[in-house]
Design a protein around this motif. Structure first.
Motif, PDB file in Angstrom:
ATOM      1  N   PHE A   2       0.839  -1.190   0.000  1.00 39.34           N
ATOM      2  CA  PHE A   2       0.000   0.000   0.000  1.00 39.34           C
ATOM      3  C   PHE A   2       0.875   1.241   0.000  1.00 39.34           C
ATOM      4  O   PHE A   2       1.930   1.268   0.622  1.00 39.34           O
ATOM      5  N   GLU A   3       0.405   2.243  -0.691  1.00 39.65           N
ATOM      6  CA  GLU A   3       1.086   3.529  -0.668  1.00 39.65           C
ATOM      7  C   GLU A   3       0.175   4.492   0.066  1.00 39.65           C
ATOM      8  O   GLU A   3      -1.004   4.620  -0.244  1.00 39.65           O
ATOM      9  N   LEU A   4       0.702   5.149   1.066  1.00 45.20           N
ATOM     10  CA  LEU A   4      -0.089   6.056   1.871  1.00 45.20           C
ATOM     11  C   LEU A   4       0.496   7.452   1.784  1.00 45.20           C
ATOM     12  O   LEU A   4       1.682   7.659   2.068  1.00 45.20           O
ATOM     13  N   ASP A   5      -0.313   8.381   1.360  1.00 53.71           N
ATOM     14  CA  ASP A   5       0.106   9.773   1.258  1.00 53.71           C
ATOM     15  C   ASP A   5      -0.508  10.508   2.439  1.00 53.71           C
ATOM     16  O   ASP A   5      -1.713  10.719   2.496  1.00 53.71           O
ATOM     17  N   VAL A   6       0.305  10.868   3.406  1.00 51.77           N
ATOM     18  CA  VAL A   6      -0.187  11.513   4.617  1.00 51.77           C
ATOM     19  C   VAL A   6      -0.039  13.021   4.469  1.00 51.77           C
ATOM     20  O   VAL A   6       1.058  13.529   4.251  1.00 51.77           O
ATOM     21  N   VAL A   7      -1.150  13.711   4.568  1.00 51.72           N
ATOM     22  CA  VAL A   7      -1.142  15.171   4.507  1.00 51.72           C
ATOM     23  C   VAL A   7      -2.133  15.706   5.529  1.00 51.72           C
ATOM     24  O   VAL A   7      -3.037  15.004   5.962  1.00 51.72           O
ATOM     25  N   ASN A   8      -1.949  16.934   5.909  1.00 51.23           N
ATOM     26  CA  ASN A   8      -2.938  17.615   6.733  1.00 51.23           C
ATOM     27  C   ASN A   8      -4.031  18.076   5.773  1.00 51.23           C
ATOM     28  O   ASN A   8      -3.853  19.034   5.030  1.00 51.23           O
ATOM     29  N   SER A  14      -7.181  24.171   2.364  1.00 45.89           N
ATOM     30  CA  SER A  14      -7.102  25.621   2.528  1.00 45.89           C
ATOM     31  C   SER A  14      -6.155  26.240   1.505  1.00 45.89           C
ATOM     32  O   SER A  14      -6.441  27.298   0.941  1.00 45.89           O
ATOM     33  N   ASN A  15      -5.043  25.591   1.247  1.00 45.00           N
ATOM     34  CA  ASN A  15      -4.090  26.102   0.251  1.00 45.00           C
ATOM     35  C   ASN A  15      -4.702  26.100  -1.145  1.00 45.00           C
ATOM     36  O   ASN A  15      -4.507  27.046  -1.922  1.00 45.00           O
ATOM     37  N   ILE A  16      -5.432  25.055  -1.468  1.00 47.47           N
ATOM     38  CA  ILE A  16      -6.073  24.968  -2.790  1.00 47.47           C
ATOM     39  C   ILE A  16      -7.132  26.058  -2.932  1.00 47.47           C
ATOM     40  O   ILE A  16      -7.204  26.747  -3.954  1.00 47.47           O
ATOM     41  N   VAL A  17      -7.957  26.228  -1.897  1.00 47.09           N
ATOM     42  CA  VAL A  17      -9.002  27.248  -1.931  1.00 47.09           C
ATOM     43  C   VAL A  17      -8.381  28.647  -1.999  1.00 47.09           C
ATOM     44  O   VAL A  17      -8.843  29.507  -2.740  1.00 47.09           O
ATOM     45  N   ALA A  45     -16.606  26.661  -7.291  1.00 45.30           N
ATOM     46  CA  ALA A  45     -16.597  26.097  -8.642  1.00 45.30           C
ATOM     47  C   ALA A  45     -15.174  25.878  -9.143  1.00 45.30           C
ATOM     48  O   ALA A  45     -14.894  24.890  -9.833  1.00 45.30           O
ATOM     49  N   ALA A  46     -14.268  26.784  -8.788  1.00 43.43           N
ATOM     50  CA  ALA A  46     -12.892  26.700  -9.275  1.00 43.43           C
ATOM     51  C   ALA A  46     -12.050  25.678  -8.528  1.00 43.43           C
ATOM     52  O   ALA A  46     -11.048  25.197  -9.059  1.00 43.43           O
ATOM     53  N   SER A  47     -12.443  25.323  -7.298  1.00 42.29           N
ATOM     54  CA  SER A  47     -11.548  24.488  -6.495  1.00 42.29           C
ATOM     55  C   SER A  47     -12.133  23.166  -6.007  1.00 42.29           C
ATOM     56  O   SER A  47     -11.385  22.315  -5.530  1.00 42.29           O
ATOM     57  N   ALA A  48     -13.423  22.971  -6.112  1.00 42.50           N
ATOM     58  CA  ALA A  48     -14.061  21.783  -5.527  1.00 42.50           C
ATOM     59  C   ALA A  48     -13.487  20.473  -6.064  1.00 42.50           C
ATOM     60  O   ALA A  48     -13.204  19.549  -5.296  1.00 42.50           O
ATOM     61  N   GLU A  49     -13.299  20.392  -7.354  1.00 45.35           N
ATOM     62  CA  GLU A  49     -12.803  19.139  -7.942  1.00 45.35           C
ATOM     63  C   GLU A  49     -11.374  18.836  -7.500  1.00 45.35           C
ATOM     64  O   GLU A  49     -11.036  17.701  -7.189  1.00 45.35           O
ATOM     65  N   ALA A  54      -7.384  15.868  -4.488  1.00 52.36           N
ATOM     66  CA  ALA A  54      -6.155  15.935  -3.699  1.00 52.36           C
ATOM     67  C   ALA A  54      -6.347  15.555  -2.232  1.00 52.36           C
ATOM     68  O   ALA A  54      -5.423  15.038  -1.615  1.00 52.36           O
ATOM     69  N   CYS A  55      -7.540  15.813  -1.700  1.00 53.91           N
ATOM     70  CA  CYS A  55      -7.746  15.636  -0.254  1.00 53.91           C
ATOM     71  C   CYS A  55      -8.768  14.560   0.090  1.00 53.91           C
ATOM     72  O   CYS A  55      -8.866  14.163   1.252  1.00 53.91           O
ATOM     73  N   GLY A  56      -9.543  14.140  -0.892  1.00 58.02           N
ATOM     74  CA  GLY A  56     -10.548  13.119  -0.631  1.00 58.02           C
ATOM     75  C   GLY A  56     -11.741  13.613   0.162  1.00 58.02           C
ATOM     76  O   GLY A  56     -12.437  12.831   0.799  1.00 58.02           O
ATOM     77  N   VAL A  57     -11.976  14.910   0.150  1.00 55.80           N
ATOM     78  CA  VAL A  57     -13.125  15.484   0.845  1.00 55.80           C
ATOM     79  C   VAL A  57     -13.913  16.353  -0.127  1.00 55.80           C
ATOM     80  O   VAL A  57     -13.379  16.845  -1.122  1.00 55.80           O
ATOM     81  N   GLU A  58     -15.192  16.534   0.202  1.00 58.83           N
ATOM     82  CA  GLU A  58     -16.042  17.379  -0.630  1.00 58.83           C
ATOM     83  C   GLU A  58     -16.058  18.793  -0.059  1.00 58.83           C
ATOM     84  O   GLU A  58     -16.285  18.985   1.144  1.00 58.83           O
ATOM     85  N   LEU A  59     -15.807  19.753  -0.891  1.00 58.21           N
ATOM     86  CA  LEU A  59     -15.847  21.158  -0.506  1.00 58.21           C
ATOM     87  C   LEU A  59     -17.298  21.615  -0.599  1.00 58.21           C
ATOM     88  O   LEU A  59     -17.879  21.655  -1.670  1.00 58.21           O
ATOM     89  N   VAL A  60     -17.879  21.909   0.542  1.00 55.23           N
ATOM     90  CA  VAL A  60     -19.299  22.238   0.594  1.00 55.23           C
ATOM     91  C   VAL A  60     -19.529  23.739   0.639  1.00 55.23           C
ATOM     92  O   VAL A  60     -20.437  24.259   0.022  1.00 55.23           O
TER      93      VAL A  60
END
Length: 97
Positions: A2-8, A14-17, A45-49, A54-60
């Motif tokens: 398994f490859e695990l990418d650990v990020v905050n 927040s950086n993407i937004v 619209a510009a950052s949700a995808e 990148a983070c595996g979460v939905e930007l609501v």
């Protein structure tokens, strides 16, 4: 294996937004900013995808604060204006610090 990418996730999202906010503000025409609700919608619209990928979460929801909006607007204005205003652009960048 398994490859695990650990990020905050919160910091990464927040950086993407934040980058999307900068790009949205930079792309606006005219001297007046639209209402925050419109900016929030554009940033989602510009950052949700990318946040999802990148983070595996939905930007609501995105809530742009006055400081972030002012800083982004000053920076984008300084970068977007004519290049003969170099001194003003530098002053605007210093004002952000």
């Amino acid at each position: 294996m398994f490859e695990l990418d650990v990020v905050n996730v919160t910091e990464r999202a927040s950086n993407i937004v934040g980058a999307s906010l900068r790009d949205v503000i930079r792309g606006l025409d005219g001297a007046e900013l639209p209402h925050n609700d419109e900016i929030n919608t554009r940033v989602i619209a510009a950052s949700a995808e990318e946040v999802r990928r990148a983070c595996g979460v939905e930007l609501v929801r995105v809530m742009v604060t006055g400081d972030a909006l002012t800083d982004g607007y000053l920076l984008s204005t300084a970068l977007r204006d004519n290049t003969d205003r170099g001194a003003e652009a530098v002053a605007a960048l210093h004002a952000l610090n």
